[in-house]
Design a protein around this motif. Structure first.
Motif: not given
Length: 146
Positions: A15-16, A32, A39-40, A36, A12, A19
């Motif tokens: 992915i962050l 999005d 989820r984190a 995320e 996570s 961004y």
């Protein structure tokens, strides 16, 4: 702390971090990012708990299967394992006798689950009401009425 969640937290965060390099951000991108982040946060909350017995990230509180690679009964069958070979020196009658005397778990441990299943299937099979081999279809030589 439950270290089983560390890979999910790391994924996570990566992915962050991706961004952060984007120049153009839309409402969909913000949605999005928010998903995320959720989820984190969920992974961090899971890491704060105690270690679960099944080590599964998809089903952390699910039932345990000691034979599965990750210990999860729900997704463990998705990872096929080699079956216990059926002992060649035993017959279904031997397996059934041991099964009747010692129970299912002991028979499965001694002969393997496939041998126990096969023996139980044979026990419940109905006998063939017609003795002998099946009749062959008539041929021109065997049927005088043709």
């Amino acid at each position: 702390m439950n270290p089983d969640y560390l890979p999910a937290i790391g994924a996570s965060l990566r992915i962050l971090a991706d961004y952060a390099t984007w120049r153009e951000v839309t409402d969909q991108t913000l949605d999005d990012i928010a998903a995320e982040l959720d989820r984190a946060r969920a992974a961090v909350a899971g890491a704060r708990g105690r270690r679960t017995a099944n080590r599964c990230l998809r089903h952390p509180g699910g039932p345990v299967d000691p034979q599965a690679l990750n210990g999860c009964l729900l997704c463990g069958p998705a990872h096929p394992q080699s079956a216990t070979p059926i002992p060649g020196d035993s017959t279904p009658a031997d397996v059934l006798a041991f099964y009747d005397e010692h129970g299912h778990d002991a028979a499965a441990g001694r002969y393997g689950p496939q041998a126990v299943t096969k023996a139980l299937a044979l026990r419940n099979r109905r006998p063939n009401p017609r003795p002998g081999p099946p009749a062959l279809p008539p041929t021109e030589e065997s049927d005088p009425h043709r």
